[in-house]
Scaffold this motif. Structure first.
Motif, PDB file in Angstrom:
ATOM      1  N   PRO A 116      19.803  12.501  58.750  1.00 17.68           N
ATOM      2  CA  PRO A 116      20.062  13.779  58.570  1.00 17.68           C
ATOM      3  C   PRO A 116      21.032  14.272  59.618  1.00 17.68           C
ATOM      4  O   PRO A 116      21.281  13.749  60.767  1.00 17.68           O
ATOM      5  N   GLU A 117      21.986  15.269  59.182  1.00 15.12           N
ATOM      6  CA  GLU A 117      23.042  15.768  60.042  1.00 15.12           C
ATOM      7  C   GLU A 117      22.512  16.795  60.791  1.00 15.12           C
ATOM      8  O   GLU A 117      23.131  17.033  62.036  1.00 15.12           O
ATOM      9  N   LEU A 118      21.627  17.459  60.545  1.00 13.58           N
ATOM     10  CA  LEU A 118      21.149  18.756  61.206  1.00 13.58           C
ATOM     11  C   LEU A 118      19.620  18.038  61.482  1.00 13.58           C
ATOM     12  O   LEU A 118      18.656  17.824  60.719  1.00 13.58           O
ATOM     13  N   LEU A 119      19.166  18.332  62.741  1.00 10.87           N
ATOM     14  CA  LEU A 119      17.834  18.145  63.373  1.00 10.87           C
ATOM     15  C   LEU A 119      16.997  19.500  63.660  1.00 10.87           C
ATOM     16  O   LEU A 119      17.702  20.425  64.160  1.00 10.87           O
ATOM     17  N   THR A 120      15.691  19.256  63.262  1.00 12.24           N
ATOM     18  CA  THR A 120      14.985  20.525  63.536  1.00 12.24           C
ATOM     19  C   THR A 120      14.629  20.599  65.081  1.00 12.24           C
ATOM     20  O   THR A 120      14.753  19.537  65.677  1.00 12.24           O
ATOM     21  N   VAL A 121      14.072  21.517  65.776  1.00  7.95           N
ATOM     22  CA  VAL A 121      13.751  21.657  67.253  1.00  7.95           C
ATOM     23  C   VAL A 121      12.630  20.428  67.401  1.00  7.95           C
ATOM     24  O   VAL A 121      12.713  19.851  68.467  1.00  7.95           O
ATOM     25  N   GLU A 128      12.197  17.833  65.874  1.00  7.77           N
ATOM     26  CA  GLU A 128      12.929  16.463  66.040  1.00  7.77           C
ATOM     27  C   GLU A 128      13.710  16.132  67.394  1.00  7.77           C
ATOM     28  O   GLU A 128      13.547  15.054  67.691  1.00  7.77           O
ATOM     29  N   VAL A 129      14.209  17.351  67.750  1.00  7.78           N
ATOM     30  CA  VAL A 129      15.078  17.133  69.009  1.00  7.78           C
ATOM     31  C   VAL A 129      13.963  16.906  70.014  1.00  7.78           C
ATOM     32  O   VAL A 129      14.125  16.087  71.125  1.00  7.78           O
ATOM     33  N   MET A 130      12.964  17.834  69.927  1.00  3.69           N
ATOM     34  CA  MET A 130      11.885  17.621  71.116  1.00  3.69           C
ATOM     35  C   MET A 130      11.310  16.108  71.014  1.00  3.69           C
ATOM     36  O   MET A 130      11.355  15.522  72.381  1.00  3.69           O
ATOM     37  N   MET A 131      11.123  15.399  70.101  1.00  2.32           N
ATOM     38  CA  MET A 131      10.846  14.127  69.871  1.00  2.32           C
ATOM     39  C   MET A 131      11.696  12.995  70.499  1.00  2.32           C
ATOM     40  O   MET A 131      11.383  12.173  71.059  1.00  2.32           O
ATOM     41  N   ARG A 132      13.210  13.260  70.174  1.00  2.00           N
ATOM     42  CA  ARG A 132      14.217  12.535  70.492  1.00  2.00           C
ATOM     43  C   ARG A 132      14.407  12.333  72.037  1.00  2.00           C
ATOM     44  O   ARG A 132      14.575  11.370  72.576  1.00  2.00           O
ATOM     45  N   LEU A 133      14.214  13.713  72.657  1.00  2.00           N
ATOM     46  CA  LEU A 133      14.472  13.928  74.149  1.00  2.00           C
ATOM     47  C   LEU A 133      13.046  13.797  74.832  1.00  2.00           C
ATOM     48  O   LEU A 133      13.191  13.898  76.048  1.00  2.00           O
ATOM     49  N   ARG A 134      11.994  13.793  74.150  1.00  2.00           N
ATOM     50  CA  ARG A 134      10.792  13.723  74.995  1.00  2.00           C
ATOM     51  C   ARG A 134      10.735  15.018  75.850  1.00  2.00           C
ATOM     52  O   ARG A 134      10.155  14.873  76.832  1.00  2.00           O
ATOM     53  N   LEU A 135      11.018  16.377  75.167  1.00  2.00           N
ATOM     54  CA  LEU A 135      10.991  17.494  76.003  1.00  2.00           C
ATOM     55  C   LEU A 135      10.119  18.321  75.375  1.00  2.00           C
ATOM     56  O   LEU A 135       9.931  18.330  74.150  1.00  2.00           O
ATOM     57  N   ARG A 193       8.929  22.416  74.015  1.00  2.00           N
ATOM     58  CA  ARG A 193       9.720  23.355  72.910  1.00  2.00           C
ATOM     59  C   ARG A 193      10.591  24.197  73.649  1.00  2.00           C
ATOM     60  O   ARG A 193      11.751  24.475  73.367  1.00  2.00           O
ATOM     61  N   SER A 194       9.934  25.050  74.803  1.00  2.00           N
ATOM     62  CA  SER A 194      10.485  25.920  75.542  1.00  2.00           C
ATOM     63  C   SER A 194      11.892  25.183  76.514  1.00  2.00           C
ATOM     64  O   SER A 194      12.832  25.844  76.433  1.00  2.00           O
ATOM     65  N   THR A 195      11.791  23.937  76.645  1.00  2.00           N
ATOM     66  CA  THR A 195      13.030  23.348  77.308  1.00  2.00           C
ATOM     67  C   THR A 195      13.844  23.264  76.246  1.00  2.00           C
ATOM     68  O   THR A 195      15.199  23.304  76.948  1.00  2.00           O
ATOM     69  N   VAL A 196      13.734  22.525  75.153  1.00  2.00           N
ATOM     70  CA  VAL A 196      14.699  22.571  74.417  1.00  2.00           C
ATOM     71  C   VAL A 196      15.446  23.986  74.000  1.00  2.00           C
ATOM     72  O   VAL A 196      16.795  24.164  73.897  1.00  2.00           O
ATOM     73  N   TYR A 197      14.643  24.968  73.838  1.00  2.00           N
ATOM     74  CA  TYR A 197      15.252  26.437  73.607  1.00  2.00           C
ATOM     75  C   TYR A 197      15.972  26.875  74.752  1.00  2.00           C
ATOM     76  O   TYR A 197      17.047  27.642  74.661  1.00  2.00           O
ATOM     77  N   ASP A 198      15.426  26.219  76.163  1.00  2.00           N
ATOM     78  CA  ASP A 198      16.274  26.995  77.135  1.00  2.00           C
ATOM     79  C   ASP A 198      17.743  26.176  77.219  1.00  2.00           C
ATOM     80  O   ASP A 198      18.655  26.737  77.468  1.00  2.00           O
ATOM     81  N   LEU A 199      17.744  24.840  76.820  1.00  2.00           N
ATOM     82  CA  LEU A 199      19.061  24.131  76.595  1.00  2.00           C
ATOM     83  C   LEU A 199      19.771  25.074  75.667  1.00  2.00           C
ATOM     84  O   LEU A 199      21.076  25.028  75.913  1.00  2.00           O
TER      85      LEU A 199
END
Length: 62
Positions: free
Chosen positions: A6-11, A13-20, A22-28
């Motif tokens: 996929p060209e676009l990832l959901t939050v 999916e990003v959480m799983m890839r970065l192992r972070l 939800r709030s940390t991903v939204y802070d970024l």
């Protein structure tokens, strides 16, 4: 059968890839360190933006 990346990832999916969390991903995203777009009411992170973020973090850590 071919797998399409996929060209676009959901939050989540990003959480799983970065192992972070939800709030940390939204802070970024809020801080501008991770680029995202809004599609309707959904937040999406382009794969290239995630790669760029990881590359910048690695360079800053060096």
């Amino acid at each position: 059968m071919t797998t399409v990346t996929p060209e676009l990832l959901t939050v989540p999916e990003v959480m799983m890839r970065l192992r972070l969390g939800r709030s940390t991903v939204y802070d970024l995203i809020r801080s501008g360190r991770l680029v995202s777009i809004t599609v309707g009411r959904s937040r999406r992170i382009p794969v290239d933006a995630l790669r760029d973020f990881i590359t910048r973090e690695i360079k800053e850590a060096a």
